[in-house]
Design a protein around this motif. Structure first.
Motif, mmCIF file in Angstrom:
data_model
loop_
_atom_site.group_PDB
_atom_site.id
_atom_site.type_symbol
_atom_site.label_atom_id
_atom_site.label_comp_id
_atom_site.label_asym_id
_atom_site.label_seq_id
_atom_site.Cartn_x
_atom_site.Cartn_y
_atom_site.Cartn_z
ATOM 1 N N TYR A 189 35.538 -25.216 -18.632
ATOM 2 C CA TYR A 189 35.034 -25.911 -19.807
ATOM 3 C C TYR A 189 36.062 -25.761 -20.937
ATOM 4 O O TYR A 189 36.838 -24.807 -20.973
ATOM 5 C CB TYR A 189 33.692 -25.312 -20.238
ATOM 6 C CG TYR A 189 32.646 -25.324 -19.147
ATOM 7 C CD1 TYR A 189 31.782 -26.402 -18.988
ATOM 8 C CD2 TYR A 189 32.539 -24.230 -18.266
ATOM 9 C CE1 TYR A 189 30.824 -26.409 -17.973
ATOM 10 C CE2 TYR A 189 31.590 -24.238 -17.261
ATOM 11 C CZ TYR A 189 30.729 -25.326 -17.112
ATOM 12 O OH TYR A 189 29.810 -25.329 -16.109
ATOM 13 N N TYR A 190 36.017 -26.712 -21.836
ATOM 14 C CA TYR A 190 36.944 -26.614 -22.968
ATOM 15 C C TYR A 190 36.258 -27.043 -24.253
ATOM 16 O O TYR A 190 35.239 -27.750 -24.254
ATOM 17 C CB TYR A 190 38.199 -27.462 -22.720
ATOM 18 C CG TYR A 190 37.995 -28.950 -22.865
ATOM 19 C CD1 TYR A 190 38.282 -29.603 -24.075
ATOM 20 C CD2 TYR A 190 37.532 -29.726 -21.805
ATOM 21 C CE1 TYR A 190 38.104 -30.974 -24.212
ATOM 22 C CE2 TYR A 190 37.356 -31.102 -21.927
ATOM 23 C CZ TYR A 190 37.641 -31.710 -23.135
ATOM 24 O OH TYR A 190 37.468 -33.061 -23.287
ATOM 25 N N GLU A 224 25.858 -22.367 -26.382
ATOM 26 C CA GLU A 224 25.135 -23.008 -25.309
ATOM 27 C C GLU A 224 26.091 -23.854 -24.457
ATOM 28 O O GLU A 224 27.136 -24.301 -24.939
ATOM 29 C CB GLU A 224 24.032 -23.902 -25.890
ATOM 30 C CG GLU A 224 22.956 -23.147 -26.650
ATOM 31 C CD GLU A 224 22.170 -22.232 -25.736
ATOM 32 O OE1 GLU A 224 22.030 -22.564 -24.542
ATOM 33 O OE2 GLU A 224 21.714 -21.177 -26.225
ATOM 34 N N PRO A 225 25.763 -24.101 -23.174
ATOM 35 C CA PRO A 225 26.629 -24.929 -22.323
ATOM 36 C C PRO A 225 26.901 -26.312 -22.900
ATOM 37 O O PRO A 225 27.972 -26.885 -22.678
ATOM 38 C CB PRO A 225 25.836 -25.011 -21.021
ATOM 39 C CG PRO A 225 25.007 -23.770 -21.016
ATOM 40 C CD PRO A 225 24.641 -23.514 -22.447
ATOM 41 N N SER A 226 25.950 -26.832 -23.661
ATOM 42 C CA SER A 226 26.152 -28.158 -24.242
ATOM 43 C C SER A 226 27.269 -28.172 -25.286
ATOM 44 O O SER A 226 27.789 -29.231 -25.644
ATOM 45 C CB SER A 226 24.847 -28.646 -24.874
ATOM 46 O OG SER A 226 24.424 -27.742 -25.893
ATOM 47 N N PHE A 227 27.611 -26.980 -25.785
ATOM 48 C CA PHE A 227 28.691 -26.887 -26.767
ATOM 49 C C PHE A 227 30.042 -27.199 -26.132
ATOM 50 O O PHE A 227 30.943 -27.686 -26.795
ATOM 51 C CB PHE A 227 28.682 -25.475 -27.371
ATOM 52 C CG PHE A 227 29.829 -25.202 -28.305
ATOM 53 C CD1 PHE A 227 29.791 -25.649 -29.619
ATOM 54 C CD2 PHE A 227 30.953 -24.505 -27.867
ATOM 55 C CE1 PHE A 227 30.845 -25.390 -30.482
ATOM 56 C CE2 PHE A 227 32.000 -24.246 -28.725
ATOM 57 C CZ PHE A 227 31.951 -24.688 -30.041
ATOM 58 N N TRP A 228 30.147 -26.925 -24.842
ATOM 59 C CA TRP A 228 31.419 -27.059 -24.140
ATOM 60 C C TRP A 228 31.509 -28.407 -23.432
ATOM 61 O O TRP A 228 30.501 -28.977 -23.034
ATOM 62 C CB TRP A 228 31.596 -25.935 -23.112
ATOM 63 C CG TRP A 228 31.618 -24.568 -23.717
ATOM 64 C CD1 TRP A 228 30.541 -23.765 -23.954
ATOM 65 C CD2 TRP A 228 32.771 -23.870 -24.150
ATOM 66 N NE1 TRP A 228 30.921 -22.581 -24.518
ATOM 67 C CE2 TRP A 228 32.308 -22.609 -24.652
ATOM 68 C CE3 TRP A 228 34.135 -24.138 -24.182
ATOM 69 C CZ2 TRP A 228 33.183 -21.657 -25.169
ATOM 70 C CZ3 TRP A 228 34.992 -23.183 -24.691
ATOM 71 C CH2 TRP A 228 34.524 -21.968 -25.183
ATOM 72 N N TRP A 239 40.187 -24.256 -26.692
ATOM 73 C CA TRP A 239 39.573 -23.112 -26.025
ATOM 74 C C TRP A 239 39.151 -23.531 -24.613
ATOM 75 O O TRP A 239 38.593 -24.613 -24.423
ATOM 76 C CB TRP A 239 38.334 -22.634 -26.790
ATOM 77 C CG TRP A 239 38.645 -21.900 -28.061
ATOM 78 C CD1 TRP A 239 38.819 -22.424 -29.296
ATOM 79 C CD2 TRP A 239 38.808 -20.487 -28.186
ATOM 80 N NE1 TRP A 239 39.091 -21.447 -30.221
ATOM 81 C CE2 TRP A 239 39.082 -20.222 -29.556
ATOM 82 C CE3 TRP A 239 38.758 -19.408 -27.298
ATOM 83 C CZ2 TRP A 239 39.305 -18.956 -30.051
ATOM 84 C CZ3 TRP A 239 38.973 -18.136 -27.799
ATOM 85 C CH2 TRP A 239 39.240 -17.907 -29.152
ATOM 86 N N PHE A 240 39.445 -22.676 -23.641
ATOM 87 C CA PHE A 240 39.040 -22.917 -22.255
ATOM 88 C C PHE A 240 38.184 -21.729 -21.803
ATOM 89 O O PHE A 240 38.452 -20.570 -22.155
ATOM 90 C CB PHE A 240 40.261 -23.072 -21.357
ATOM 91 C CG PHE A 240 41.147 -24.220 -21.761
ATOM 92 C CD1 PHE A 240 40.929 -25.502 -21.264
ATOM 93 C CD2 PHE A 240 42.202 -24.036 -22.653
ATOM 94 C CE1 PHE A 240 41.725 -26.559 -21.645
ATOM 95 C CE2 PHE A 240 43.007 -25.083 -23.033
ATOM 96 C CZ PHE A 240 42.775 -26.355 -22.530
ATOM 97 N N MET A 249 50.031 -30.254 -24.796
ATOM 98 C CA MET A 249 48.892 -29.391 -24.452
ATOM 99 C C MET A 249 48.523 -29.621 -22.981
ATOM 100 O O MET A 249 47.697 -30.462 -22.643
ATOM 101 C CB MET A 249 47.699 -29.705 -25.368
ATOM 102 C CG MET A 249 46.481 -28.827 -25.120
ATOM 103 S SD MET A 249 46.764 -27.075 -25.477
ATOM 104 C CE MET A 249 46.860 -27.100 -27.269
ATOM 105 N N ARG A 250 49.188 -28.855 -22.118
ATOM 106 C CA ARG A 250 48.942 -28.944 -20.679
ATOM 107 C C ARG A 250 48.623 -27.530 -20.192
ATOM 108 O O ARG A 250 49.429 -26.612 -20.369
ATOM 109 C CB ARG A 250 50.165 -29.501 -19.944
ATOM 110 C CG ARG A 250 50.630 -30.843 -20.485
ATOM 111 C CD ARG A 250 51.923 -31.282 -19.847
ATOM 112 N NE ARG A 250 51.703 -31.757 -18.490
ATOM 113 C CZ ARG A 250 51.458 -33.031 -18.183
ATOM 114 N NH1 ARG A 250 51.385 -33.931 -19.150
ATOM 115 N NH2 ARG A 250 51.271 -33.387 -16.939
ATOM 116 N N VAL A 251 47.463 -27.365 -19.554
ATOM 117 C CA VAL A 251 47.029 -26.023 -19.150
ATOM 118 C C VAL A 251 46.548 -26.064 -17.691
ATOM 119 O O VAL A 251 45.343 -26.036 -17.418
ATOM 120 C CB VAL A 251 45.919 -25.498 -20.072
ATOM 121 C CG1 VAL A 251 45.647 -24.016 -19.796
ATOM 122 C CG2 VAL A 251 46.280 -25.703 -21.544
ATOM 123 N N PRO A 252 47.480 -26.150 -16.733
ATOM 124 C CA PRO A 252 47.091 -26.138 -15.319
ATOM 125 C C PRO A 252 46.696 -24.716 -14.884
ATOM 126 O O PRO A 252 47.538 -23.823 -14.827
ATOM 127 C CB PRO A 252 48.350 -26.619 -14.600
ATOM 128 C CG PRO A 252 49.466 -26.302 -15.520
ATOM 129 C CD PRO A 252 48.918 -26.371 -16.912
#
Length: 598
Positions: free
Chosen positions: A35-36, A53-57, A75-76, A153-156
């Protein structure tokens, strides 16, 4: 040469695909859902996000998120299950500036790790060109990553067992080493060629390969790991600096190899424009922030790459044989650069293309361009040999022609020297002999007279009251009188051996070898009558003059008089004629008429 390049190409290609295949069949673990969250202000802390909450992400749709260039903080978040072995998290993009990794258990932070290009390389927990972080616990653990960067912004993300990660990267590391080994060999080869031939194309191409190598080392993270681990500044500037260097020397190589200055002046001007832009970008990259420069550099890269391909294709269409190989070689690399630039700008999410295609393309391009350089150099050598043969075949004819021309020139030079000698002995106004010639002639005639027993007369003539003529009519009129008097003297002193000199100002000297006193006196008397009766027509009207004359004969003087004494005797006789009232003739007869000077 061609066979060697083919072998290198095959070897590098095999190693690259071996490394890529090893990555594909690697034992990386399945990633849990990632999630980010976008923190536009960059002020949020991990504590503020722990109980969201999960809905935030937002949910990532793939494991290699790419958001392009952005100033926001990302944020990840993901959770790792409990296992009975060690694990590491790898972020497979080496150009991120700041990466904060938080490990959380029961909403408590158990460990924090700081990574990124903004820190020295030796601060990383694992010595790897990518970012590798050991997982803090084998139990179930939550992972939060805070990422802020001026690059794309690449985050593999991927999770590995340490031994599996080492095995996976072994083949790719070997292929990368082979690639940079190829670059080093080509640099050494072209520098050696330059040292032997002094052909600037080899020097430019060596610099171009150096630029490609440094650029790829910066993109791959190898440069920061091995070449400049002590310099965060250079790591932050590597891409714009070395990218500008690549396009500067790529344009130089293209202009030299394709001879654009001769074959297409417009294309040559375009290449010069790329060179100027590359130099300006290089200088600007030193002083300006990376986030300002990178978009400009990538945009210029796309335009410059397209123009270089267009240049090669245009000259290929015009029939330039090696432009075909050049275009094919350059197209592979520049197409990879264009795709890579598009990927960095966030329009393409294929991280595989961005990371590896440019490496494979550059290896192909470097080897093929070396082949083009070799072909071009051989053609130049053949052209030079053919030109030398043509020159040698014409050399004999040209030598004969030059010999004839030289002989004609020598004859002309001799004639010019003769004319120059005449001019140097001639009075410029009256065209009579000057005093210097008299100084040479008189001693010779005196010696000849003594040797033969003949006499010699020196007659010195001076215009009476000539100053009044100049004062009344002006010096130009005086010059006209002198010229006309010189003509009269030439007309009247025509005996063989007589020579007339302008002694100075309005004075003239006549040298008369073999003359007798009576005949000489009669001749001078006749001349003075002619001058007295002659009207000198000038631009200011008619002028009449008289002259005073002094004469000296060698045998009439007592003793053994020298040439100097003979001339002084005539001068003294002229002085006596002037004192007697002018328009007179006087002859030196005794010792008192000769100057006492030795």
């Amino acid at each position: 040469m061609a066979k060697t390049l083919v072998r290198w190409f095959a070897l590098v290609t095999v190693m690259c695909y071996w490394g890529l295949a090893a990555t594909d069949v690697s034992a990386q673990e399945n990633m849990p859902p990632v999630y980010y969250h976008v923190d536009a202000t960059g002020n949020q802390s991990v504590e503020q996000l722990l109980d969201k909450e999960p809905s935030f992400w937002s949910v990532l749709n793939n494991g290699s998120p790419s958001f392009g260039y952005t100033s926001a903080t990302y944020w990840f978040h993901f959770k790792l299950p409990a296992v009975d072995y060690d694990r590491v998290i790898r972020i497979g993009y080496p150009l991120l500036d700041n990466v904060d990794v938080y490990f959380v258990t029961d909403n408590e932070i158990i460990k924090r790790v700081r990574l990124g290009d903004a820190y020295e390389f030796d601060q990383r927990p694992v010595d790897n060109r990518n970012f590798v972080v050991p997982v803090a616990s084998r139990d179930r653990v939550g992972v939060f990553l805070r990422v802020n960067t001026t690059s794309s912004m690449r985050v593999p993300l991927s999770v590995w067992q340490p031994t599996d990660l080492m095995g996976s990267e072994q083949a790719l590391t070997t292929a990368t080493g082979m690639y940079f080994g190829l670059l080093l060999c080509m640099i050494v080869y072209n520098l050696f060629s330059y040292s032997v031939t002094r052909d600037r194309r080899f020097g430019y191409y060596s610099a171009y390969i150096v630029g490609i190598g440094l650029l790829l080392a910066g993109l791959d993270g190898t440069g920061y790991q091995y070449l400049w681990p002590w310099s965060e500044w250079l790591q932050s500037k590597a891409i714009p600096l070395f990218g500008s260097m690549v396009f500067l020397f790529a344009s130089l190589v293209a202009s030299q190899v394709l001879q654009t200055k001769l074959r297409s002046p417009k294309l040559h001007m375009g290449l010069q424009g790329i060179m100027i832009a590359a130099v300006l970008l290089f200088v600007a990259s030193i002083f300006l922030p990376y986030e300002w420069m990178i978009s400009v550099v990538l945009s210029v890269a796309i335009l410059a790459s397209s123009f270089l391909i267009f240049t090669g294709l245009t000259l290929w269409h015009q029939g330039l044989a090696y432009a075909r190989i050049y275009s094919l070689a350059l197209s592979v690399l520049l197409l990879a650069i264009i795709i890579n630039a598009i990927g960095y700008l966030g329009f393409l999410e294929s991280f595989f293309i961005q990371r590896y295609m440019i490496m494979i393309g550059s290896a192909i391009e470097i080897m093929l361009l070396s082949l083009v350089l070799a072909i071009r150099f051989n053609e130049d050598r053949k052209e030079r040999l053919a030109a030398e043969q043509r020159l040698n075949s014409r050399l004999e004819v040209k030598v004969k022609q030059r010999t004839k021309e030289l002989e004609a020139l020598m004859r002309k030079l001799k004639e010019m020297n003769q004319r120059l000698e005449v001019k140097s002995s001639e009075d410029r106004l009256t065209k009579l002999f000057n005093r210097g010639v008299l100084d040479d002639d008189l001693p010779l005639e005196v010696r000849r007279a003594r040797r033969t027993g003949y006499d010699i007369a020196v007659v010195m003539i001076d215009i009476d009251h000539f100053k009044k003529v100049n004062d009344k009519f002006g010096h130009p009129v005086g010059d006209e009188v002198l010229v006309e008097l010189a003509r009269l003297l030439r007309v009247n002193f025509r005996r063989a051996g007589d020579r007339i000199y302008r002694y100075g100002g309005e004075e003239f000297v006549i040298l008369m070898p073999g003359a007798q006193e009576l005949g000489c006196h009669d001749k001078v008397l006749t001349v003075t009558d002619v001058i007295r009766g002659h009207t000198f027509h000038t631009e200011r009207g008619a002028v009449n003059i008289t002259v005073s004359v002094g004469m000296a004969l060698l045998n009439s003087l007592p003793g053994h008089a020298s040439s100097k004494q003979l001339l002084e005797a005539a001068d003294n006789a002229l002085y006596q004629a002037k004192n007697a009232g002018r328009d007179q003739i006087r002859i030196a007869r005794s010792v008192k008429d000769v100057s006492e000077k030795p």
